[in-house]
Every structure is written in structure tokens, then in C-alpha cells.
Scaffold this motif. Structure first.
Motif, short mmCIF file in Angstrom:
data_model
loop_
_atom_site.label_atom_id
_atom_site.label_comp_id
_atom_site.label_asym_id
_atom_site.label_seq_id
_atom_site.Cartn_x
_atom_site.Cartn_y
_atom_site.Cartn_z
N PHE A 166 -24.84 -1.66 -29.78
CA PHE A 166 -23.89 -1.67 -30.89
C PHE A 166 -22.48 -1.36 -30.41
CE2 PHE A 166 -21.51 0.84 -34.04
CZ PHE A 166 -21.33 -0.14 -35.01
N LEU A 167 -22.34 -0.35 -29.56
CA LEU A 167 -21.02 0.03 -29.07
C LEU A 167 -20.40 -1.04 -28.17
CD1 LEU A 167 -21.57 3.83 -28.34
CD2 LEU A 167 -20.42 2.78 -30.30
N GLY A 168 -21.23 -1.91 -27.61
CA GLY A 168 -20.74 -2.99 -26.75
C GLY A 168 -20.28 -4.21 -27.50
N ILE A 169 -20.46 -4.26 -28.82
CA ILE A 169 -20.01 -5.42 -29.60
C ILE A 169 -18.49 -5.41 -29.64
CG2 ILE A 169 -20.00 -6.52 -31.88
CD1 ILE A 169 -22.73 -5.16 -32.39
N PRO A 170 -17.86 -6.52 -29.19
CA PRO A 170 -16.39 -6.56 -29.16
C PRO A 170 -15.79 -6.25 -30.53
CG PRO A 170 -17.30 -8.43 -28.00
CD PRO A 170 -18.46 -7.73 -28.67
N PHE A 171 -14.76 -5.47 -30.55
CA PHE A 171 -13.98 -5.04 -31.71
C PHE A 171 -14.76 -4.10 -32.63
CE2 PHE A 171 -12.22 -9.24 -30.55
CZ PHE A 171 -11.00 -8.80 -30.07
N ILE A 172 -15.99 -4.43 -32.97
CA ILE A 172 -16.77 -3.58 -33.88
C ILE A 172 -17.10 -2.25 -33.21
CG2 ILE A 172 -18.93 -3.37 -35.17
CD1 ILE A 172 -18.81 -6.43 -35.55
N GLY A 173 -17.65 -2.32 -31.99
CA GLY A 173 -17.97 -1.09 -31.26
C GLY A 173 -16.74 -0.26 -30.97
N GLY A 174 -15.68 -0.94 -30.57
CA GLY A 174 -14.41 -0.24 -30.30
C GLY A 174 -13.84 0.41 -31.53
N ALA A 175 -13.90 -0.31 -32.66
CA ALA A 175 -13.40 0.25 -33.92
C ALA A 175 -14.21 1.48 -34.32
CB ALA A 175 -13.44 -0.80 -35.02
N PHE A 176 -15.52 1.42 -34.10
CA PHE A 176 -16.37 2.56 -34.43
C PHE A 176 -16.01 3.77 -33.57
CE2 PHE A 176 -20.24 5.09 -33.95
CZ PHE A 176 -20.52 5.36 -35.28
N ILE A 177 -15.82 3.53 -32.29
CA ILE A 177 -15.46 4.62 -31.37
C ILE A 177 -14.11 5.22 -31.76
CG2 ILE A 177 -14.81 5.15 -28.98
CD1 ILE A 177 -17.00 3.09 -28.16
N ALA B 83 -18.12 9.47 -30.91
CA ALA B 83 -19.31 8.66 -30.63
C ALA B 83 -19.66 8.70 -29.14
CB ALA B 83 -19.11 7.22 -31.09
N LEU B 84 -18.64 8.72 -28.30
CA LEU B 84 -18.89 8.78 -26.86
C LEU B 84 -19.49 10.13 -26.46
CD1 LEU B 84 -15.68 7.05 -25.48
CD2 LEU B 84 -17.94 6.05 -25.89
N PHE B 85 -19.04 11.19 -27.09
CA PHE B 85 -19.60 12.52 -26.82
C PHE B 85 -21.06 12.57 -27.27
CE2 PHE B 85 -20.50 16.89 -28.21
CZ PHE B 85 -20.38 17.53 -26.98
N VAL B 86 -21.35 12.05 -28.45
CA VAL B 86 -22.73 12.02 -28.96
C VAL B 86 -23.61 11.21 -28.03
CG1 VAL B 86 -24.20 11.19 -30.85
CG2 VAL B 86 -22.09 12.43 -31.36
N MET B 87 -23.11 10.06 -27.57
CA MET B 87 -23.90 9.24 -26.65
C MET B 87 -24.14 9.96 -25.33
SD MET B 87 -24.98 6.66 -28.21
CE MET B 87 -25.78 5.95 -26.78
N PHE B 88 -23.15 10.70 -24.84
CA PHE B 88 -23.34 11.46 -23.61
C PHE B 88 -24.48 12.46 -23.78
CE2 PHE B 88 -22.67 14.88 -20.61
CZ PHE B 88 -22.37 14.20 -19.44
N ILE B 89 -24.49 13.16 -24.90
CA ILE B 89 -25.55 14.14 -25.18
C ILE B 89 -26.91 13.45 -25.30
CG2 ILE B 89 -26.38 15.88 -26.83
CD1 ILE B 89 -23.91 16.72 -25.13
N VAL C 124 -16.33 6.79 -18.89
CA VAL C 124 -15.33 5.76 -18.59
C VAL C 124 -15.04 4.84 -19.78
CG1 VAL C 124 -15.85 5.76 -16.13
CG2 VAL C 124 -16.94 4.08 -17.62
N ALA C 125 -15.78 4.99 -20.87
CA ALA C 125 -15.62 4.09 -22.02
C ALA C 125 -14.34 4.32 -22.79
CB ALA C 125 -16.83 4.21 -22.95
N VAL C 126 -13.55 5.30 -22.41
CA VAL C 126 -12.25 5.48 -23.05
C VAL C 126 -11.28 4.38 -22.63
CG1 VAL C 126 -12.52 7.96 -23.36
CG2 VAL C 126 -11.45 7.10 -21.29
N ILE C 127 -11.63 3.65 -21.58
CA ILE C 127 -10.85 2.49 -21.13
C ILE C 127 -11.40 1.26 -21.84
CG2 ILE C 127 -10.12 1.13 -19.13
CD1 ILE C 127 -10.81 3.67 -17.43
N PRO C 128 -10.64 0.65 -22.75
CA PRO C 128 -11.17 -0.36 -23.68
C PRO C 128 -12.06 -1.46 -23.11
CG PRO C 128 -8.93 0.19 -24.28
CD PRO C 128 -9.23 0.90 -22.99
N ILE C 129 -11.59 -2.34 -22.28
CA ILE C 129 -12.40 -3.47 -21.82
C ILE C 129 -13.52 -2.99 -20.90
CG2 ILE C 129 -12.38 -5.68 -20.58
CD1 ILE C 129 -10.92 -5.70 -23.30
N LEU C 130 -13.20 -2.09 -20.00
CA LEU C 130 -14.21 -1.53 -19.10
C LEU C 130 -15.33 -0.86 -19.90
CD1 LEU C 130 -15.21 -0.85 -16.25
CD2 LEU C 130 -13.80 1.22 -16.36
#
Length: 96
Positions: free
Chosen positions: A17-28, A35-41, A69-75
Motif C-alpha cells: 500500500f505504501l508503495g503505491i505512487p502518490f497514494i502511499g506518499g500522501a498517506f505517509i 506511518a513509517l515509525f509504525v512500520m518500523f515497529i 530511508v523512505a523519507v526520501i520520496p522516490i527512493l
């Protein structure tokens, strides 16, 4: 079905879900990167469960790196997609 396999399905689906272009980024972004912190846990918990069950840990380790590293948009999008693929394949082939 083992707990590590269930956790890999869950984390793999969330990563997809988080990898979906624009949708995942908008959610994050809307979660303030929470969301990135929750995923890390979640990846950390999955790693610990997989370790206790003597299962594969690769997907969870990649997921933890992705969460950082997901704080960097495309990466981040690319890493979420790769992590999702690794976790979902691992969940499919792991019969423990």
C-alpha cells in the motif's frame, strides 16, 4: 499458520500500500511520517517473531531499512515495493 507468516502477510500488504505512487506518499505525509515509525515497529516485531520461530528474517530487515530511508520520496516508493515483494514471497513459500 505460524505467527511470523501472518506478520509477513500483514507487513507485506502494508508495504505494498505504501508503495503505491502518490497514494502511499500522501498517506505517509498525512500521518506526519508516523506511518513509517509504525512500520518500523511492525518490522521489528516480525523480526523478533521470525527469529524465535527460526524463520527467514530478510524481509523484516529490509523493511526496517525501508522505514528509515523512505523519507526520501522516490527512493522510499521503490524500497516499499521491493520490501513488499520480498515479504509476500517469503510469506507464500514459508510453510513453518
Amino acid at each position: 499458520m505460524s505467527l511470523s507468516r501472518i506478520m509477513k502477510w500483514i507487513t507485506g500488504g502494508c508495504e505494498a500500500f505504501l508503495g503505491i505512487p502518490f497514494i502511499g506518499g500522501a498517506f505517509i505525509l498525512s500521518s506526519g511520517w508516523g506511518a513509517l515509525f509504525v512500520m518500523f515497529i511492525l518490522h521489528l516485531v516480525t523480526l523478533l517473531v521470525a527469529h524465535n520461530e527460526k524463520g527467514s528474517k530478510a524481509g523484516s530487515i529490509i523493511g526496517m531499512v525501508t522505514s528509515v530511508v523512505a523519507v526520501i520520496p522516490i527512493l522510499g516508493m521503490i524500497m516499499h515495493i521491493i520490501t513488499a515483494i520480498v515479504l509476500l514471497i517469503d510469506a507464500m513459500i514459508n510453510k513453518k
